[in-house]
Design an enzyme around this catalytic site. Structure first.
Site, PDB file in Angstrom:
ATOM      1  N   ASP A  22       3.128 -14.624   2.023  1.00  0.00           N
ATOM      2  CA  ASP A  22       4.284 -14.213   1.454  1.00  0.00           C
ATOM      3  C   ASP A  22       5.442 -13.374   2.530  1.00  0.00           C
ATOM      4  O   ASP A  22       5.205 -12.695   3.144  1.00  0.00           O
ATOM      5  CB  ASP A  22       4.426 -13.229   0.171  1.00  0.00           C
ATOM      6  CG  ASP A  22       5.556 -13.264  -0.701  1.00  0.00           C
ATOM      7  OD1 ASP A  22       6.751 -13.516  -0.126  1.00  0.00           O
ATOM      8  OD2 ASP A  22       5.601 -12.918  -1.923  1.00  0.00           O
TER       9      ASP A  22
ATOM     10  N   ASP B 192      -7.513  -7.285  -3.763  1.00  0.00           N
ATOM     11  CA  ASP B 192      -6.729  -6.713  -2.569  1.00  0.00           C
ATOM     12  C   ASP B 192      -7.639  -7.024  -1.270  1.00  0.00           C
ATOM     13  O   ASP B 192      -8.649  -6.381  -1.244  1.00  0.00           O
ATOM     14  CB  ASP B 192      -6.471  -5.345  -2.760  1.00  0.00           C
ATOM     15  CG  ASP B 192      -5.359  -4.784  -1.777  1.00  0.00           C
ATOM     16  OD1 ASP B 192      -5.614  -5.194  -0.527  1.00  0.00           O
ATOM     17  OD2 ASP B 192      -4.912  -3.671  -2.162  1.00  0.00           O
TER      18      ASP B 192
END
Length: 212
Positions: free
Chosen positions: A118, A95
């Protein structure tokens, strides 16, 4: 992973790779990891590594760090980088928010690159998009004075959101009046080429950390 990606992983990950969840507390010592002092460039979301491998190869003078969540993408990036003779690349799996918050020292990065994150195109999913005010504030805090934040996307409404969010961050200033000219150094990937064929224009933004 494909057999080729797995072979690259087995051979190179022990030297090139680290996992966020397994990092010791505190900032990463990049000079120790790379074996030299050099400007640190962080790319967030390297995907399958098509652009990342070429960017690292083109800038041997920088310590290039890529963070990505997908093992197959990291395996493919290592394959591509090895084929190009890249030595100035290190990979981090996990992350990016945790990495930036807990393992990157303030004002230590010379550049941050986020290419084609994204887009979460459905409106109800926009809150999942990476480029949000709190994230940009975190990124900016890790950038050295005059360091650059370079974003690119082929989704028009996401580009507009990126421009709005980054323009609102008081420690950053836009190097251009709106969109940046598409830089020659950013490779045209298969992904971007497909976007062009589908009628989606890529937009770049380059913001600079304000030096006090």
């Amino acid at each position: 992973m494909t057999p080729g990606q797995q072979r690259a992983w087995d051979r190179l990950w022990p030297v090139w790779g680290r996992t966020v969840s397994e990092l010791p507390e505190g900032p990463i010592d990049f000079a120790e990891w790379f074996g030299r002092q050099a400007p640190v460039v962080l790319e967030i979301g390297s995907g399958m590594g098509e652009a990342t491998s070429q960017l690292a190869a083109a800038e041997p003078e920088v310590n290039y760090v890529a963070v990505e969540v997908y093992e197959a993408g990291l395996g493919q990036l290592m394959r591509r980088a090895e084929q190009l003779g890249v030595e100035n690349l290190r990979l981090i799996k996990g992350d990016a928010v945790v990495l930036l918050s807990e393992h990157i020292a303030p004002e230590s990065l010379s550049a941050v690159r986020i290419f084609y994150p994204d887009p979460w195109p459905k409106k109800r999913h926009h809150k999942r998009r990476l480029i949000q005010p709190s994230f940009v504030k975190l990124v900016a805090s890790r950038m050295a004075p005059k360091a650059t934040l370079h974003l690119a996307t082929d989704w028009e409404d996401y580009a507009e959101q990126m421009l709005e969010v980054c323009s609102a961050e008081p420690t950053l200033r836009n190097r251009y009046d709106g969109w940046a000219p598409r830089p020659d150094f950013r490779p045209v990937t298969k992904f971007e080429q497909r976007a062009r064929e589908e009628g989606r224009e890529s937009r770049d933004l380059i913001f600079e950390k304000i030096s006090e």
